[in-house]
Design an enzyme around this catalytic site. Sequence first.
Site, PDB file in Angstrom:
ATOM      1  N   TYR A 157       0.720  -1.165   0.117  1.00  0.00           N
ATOM      2  CA  TYR A 157      -0.129  -0.055   0.018  1.00  0.00           C
ATOM      3  C   TYR A 157       0.852   1.312   0.025  1.00  0.00           C
ATOM      4  O   TYR A 157       0.577   2.290  -0.810  1.00  0.00           O
ATOM      5  CB  TYR A 157      -0.778  -0.019   1.084  1.00  0.00           C
ATOM      6  CG  TYR A 157      -1.786   0.828   1.329  1.00  0.00           C
ATOM      7  CD1 TYR A 157      -3.065   1.235   0.579  1.00  0.00           C
ATOM      8  CD2 TYR A 157      -1.687   2.057   2.325  1.00  0.00           C
ATOM      9  CE1 TYR A 157      -4.083   1.982   0.802  1.00  0.00           C
ATOM     10  CE2 TYR A 157      -2.698   2.931   2.623  1.00  0.00           C
ATOM     11  CZ  TYR A 157      -3.610   2.856   1.651  1.00  0.00           C
ATOM     12  OH  TYR A 157      -4.693   3.954   2.025  1.00  0.00           O
ATOM     13  N   LYS A 161       0.966   4.148  -2.734  1.00  0.00           N
ATOM     14  CA  LYS A 161       0.619   5.632  -2.539  1.00  0.00           C
ATOM     15  C   LYS A 161       1.580   6.486  -2.783  1.00  0.00           C
ATOM     16  O   LYS A 161       1.468   7.424  -3.114  1.00  0.00           O
ATOM     17  CB  LYS A 161       0.052   5.610  -1.085  1.00  0.00           C
ATOM     18  CG  LYS A 161      -1.277   4.789  -0.802  1.00  0.00           C
ATOM     19  CD  LYS A 161      -2.535   5.221  -1.770  1.00  0.00           C
ATOM     20  CE  LYS A 161      -3.769   4.727  -1.305  1.00  0.00           C
ATOM     21  NZ  LYS A 161      -4.890   5.422  -2.240  1.00  0.00           N
TER      22      LYS A 161
HETATM   23  P1  NAP Z   1     -13.518   2.154   1.875  1.00  0.00           P
HETATM   24  O1  NAP Z   1     -14.398   2.922   2.825  1.00  0.00           O
HETATM   25  O2  NAP Z   1     -12.885   1.009   2.060  1.00  0.00           O
HETATM   26  O3  NAP Z   1     -14.316   2.255   0.463  1.00  0.00           O
HETATM   27  C1  NAP Z   1     -13.450   1.868  -0.777  1.00  0.00           C
HETATM   28  C2  NAP Z   1     -14.233   2.372  -1.976  1.00  0.00           C
HETATM   29  O4  NAP Z   1     -13.235   1.883  -2.914  1.00  0.00           O
HETATM   30  C3  NAP Z   1     -15.644   1.725  -2.251  1.00  0.00           C
HETATM   31  O5  NAP Z   1     -16.129   2.718  -2.945  1.00  0.00           O
HETATM   32  C4  NAP Z   1     -15.243   0.419  -2.980  1.00  0.00           C
HETATM   33  O6  NAP Z   1     -16.398   0.168  -3.944  1.00  0.00           O
HETATM   34  C5  NAP Z   1     -14.397   0.794  -3.858  1.00  0.00           C
HETATM   35  N1  NAP Z   1     -13.487  -0.245  -4.219  1.00  0.00           N
HETATM   36  C6  NAP Z   1     -12.912  -1.336  -3.655  1.00  0.00           C
HETATM   37  N2  NAP Z   1     -12.372  -2.190  -4.450  1.00  0.00           N
HETATM   38  C7  NAP Z   1     -12.142  -1.598  -5.691  1.00  0.00           C
HETATM   39  C8  NAP Z   1     -11.844  -1.876  -7.003  1.00  0.00           C
HETATM   40  N3  NAP Z   1     -11.248  -3.276  -6.910  1.00  0.00           N
HETATM   41  N4  NAP Z   1     -12.314  -1.141  -7.938  1.00  0.00           N
HETATM   42  C9  NAP Z   1     -12.917  -0.339  -7.783  1.00  0.00           C
HETATM   43  N5  NAP Z   1     -13.251   0.258  -6.836  1.00  0.00           N
HETATM   44  C10 NAP Z   1     -13.085  -0.598  -5.557  1.00  0.00           C
HETATM   45  O7  NAP Z   1     -12.212   3.132   1.625  1.00  0.00           O
HETATM   46  P2  NAP Z   1     -12.026   4.773   2.106  1.00  0.00           P
HETATM   47  O8  NAP Z   1     -11.285   4.585   3.492  1.00  0.00           O
HETATM   48  O9  NAP Z   1     -13.041   5.645   1.909  1.00  0.00           O
HETATM   49  O10 NAP Z   1     -10.600   5.000   1.161  1.00  0.00           O
HETATM   50  C11 NAP Z   1     -10.847   5.846  -0.144  1.00  0.00           C
HETATM   51  C12 NAP Z   1      -9.563   6.280  -0.440  1.00  0.00           C
HETATM   52  O11 NAP Z   1      -8.836   6.955   0.633  1.00  0.00           O
HETATM   53  C13 NAP Z   1      -8.562   4.918  -0.835  1.00  0.00           C
HETATM   54  O12 NAP Z   1      -7.809   5.283  -2.074  1.00  0.00           O
HETATM   55  C14 NAP Z   1      -7.597   4.860   0.587  1.00  0.00           C
HETATM   56  O13 NAP Z   1      -6.529   4.057   0.071  1.00  0.00           O
HETATM   57  C15 NAP Z   1      -7.431   6.060   0.718  1.00  0.00           C
HETATM   58  N6  NAP Z   1      -7.086   6.458   2.333  1.00  0.00           N
HETATM   59  C16 NAP Z   1      -8.019   6.203   3.411  1.00  0.00           C
HETATM   60  C17 NAP Z   1      -7.625   6.220   4.379  1.00  0.00           C
HETATM   61  C18 NAP Z   1      -8.545   6.032   5.878  1.00  0.00           C
HETATM   62  O14 NAP Z   1      -7.980   6.232   6.926  1.00  0.00           O
HETATM   63  N7  NAP Z   1      -9.698   5.535   5.535  1.00  0.00           N
HETATM   64  C19 NAP Z   1      -6.302   6.882   4.807  1.00  0.00           C
HETATM   65  C20 NAP Z   1      -5.422   7.198   3.739  1.00  0.00           C
HETATM   66  C21 NAP Z   1      -5.918   7.084   2.513  1.00  0.00           C
HETATM   67  P3  NAP Z   1     -17.431  -1.106  -3.155  1.00  0.00           P
HETATM   68  O15 NAP Z   1     -18.363  -0.396  -2.317  1.00  0.00           O
HETATM   69  O16 NAP Z   1     -18.222  -1.532  -4.557  1.00  0.00           O
HETATM   70  O17 NAP Z   1     -16.710  -2.094  -2.573  1.00  0.00           O
END
Ligand code: NAP
Length: 250
Positions: A157, A161
């Site tokens: 990851y 990133k």
């Molecule tokens: P999340 O709640 O797990 O949601 C993930 C989203 O990505 C969902 O809409 C999911 O769709 C979609 N997804 C999953 N697998 C996929 C695939 N193979 N192809 C296309 N779409 C896919 O994640 P989040 O926390 O909102 O994270 C959003 C972004 O922020 C990500 O890039 C993550 O790395 C980044 N981020 C998050 C955090 C954190 O603390 N949460 C921190 C740093 C960065 P489905 O609903 O259909 O599965």
Amino acid sequence: MAVYDFSGKVVLVTGASRGIGKVIAEEFARAGAVVCGTATSEDGAAKIEANLSSIGKGYGFVLNALDLDSAAALAAAVAEKCGSAPDILVNNAGITRDTLFMRMKDADWDAVVTCNLTAVARLTKACISPMMKKRAGRVISITSIVGEIGNAGQCNYAAAKAGIIGFTRSLAKEVGSRGITVNCVAPGFIDTDMTKVLGDDALKHWLDNIPLKRMGQAQDIARAVLFLASEDASYITGATIDVNGGLHCA
Ligand code: NAP
């Protein structure tokens, strides 16, 4: 949330069914944009469309980012549905497959790097040609603090990133003369499904190290994304905005 007006703009947000992407898509819809959001299933896409349509104008699409060939088809489908290619692309979809590097299976490396980095490049390539013709556009990718400072158990990851940050800076240099800005937002520890799987010890560790003493909310990230998409950010490119409650200072 600051009041922006994105009327007349087409916005594509990947991973808009849950978490950060859902809130980003909703905020763009509130600000008057035509918003296209993706989910991995037909059911998810239908729910996105219903939700966005209750706020403003929006459509749901299916995207599995692991299928790299689907990027061009998605960009074409958005252009057909909206009558215009995306003016603003938000590369948000992401996955984790955490484990220590010595135990990490090649498949877990490949899936995370494919979904979080290579798919970002493919979709950006599919969307950027029309932006170059319009001599305007915004590409905003969601990276992570982990891509900046690393994290044990997340070599795949973190590599993906960090790759987004290098990709962003390089592409910013290539397309700046065409009026396109390319930026990242680097969330810290945000309250979504992705972090719900972490145990109490991990939660305590992160909270102890966040100067603002709380997890971030998806709304915190959406604010930075809409700012970068707005005219207020027209002289910002190649940047990574840290939205992490000060965690990067720890
Ligand atoms: P999340 O709640 O797990 O949601 C993930 C989203 O990505 C969902 O809409 C999911 O769709 C979609 N997804 C999953 N697998 C996929 C695939 N193979 N192809 C296309 N779409 C896919 O994640 P989040 O926390 O909102 O994270 C959003 C972004 O922020 C990500 O890039 C993550 O790395 C980044 N981020 C998050 C955090 C954190 O603390 N949460 C921190 C740093 C960065 P489905 O609903 O259909 O599965």
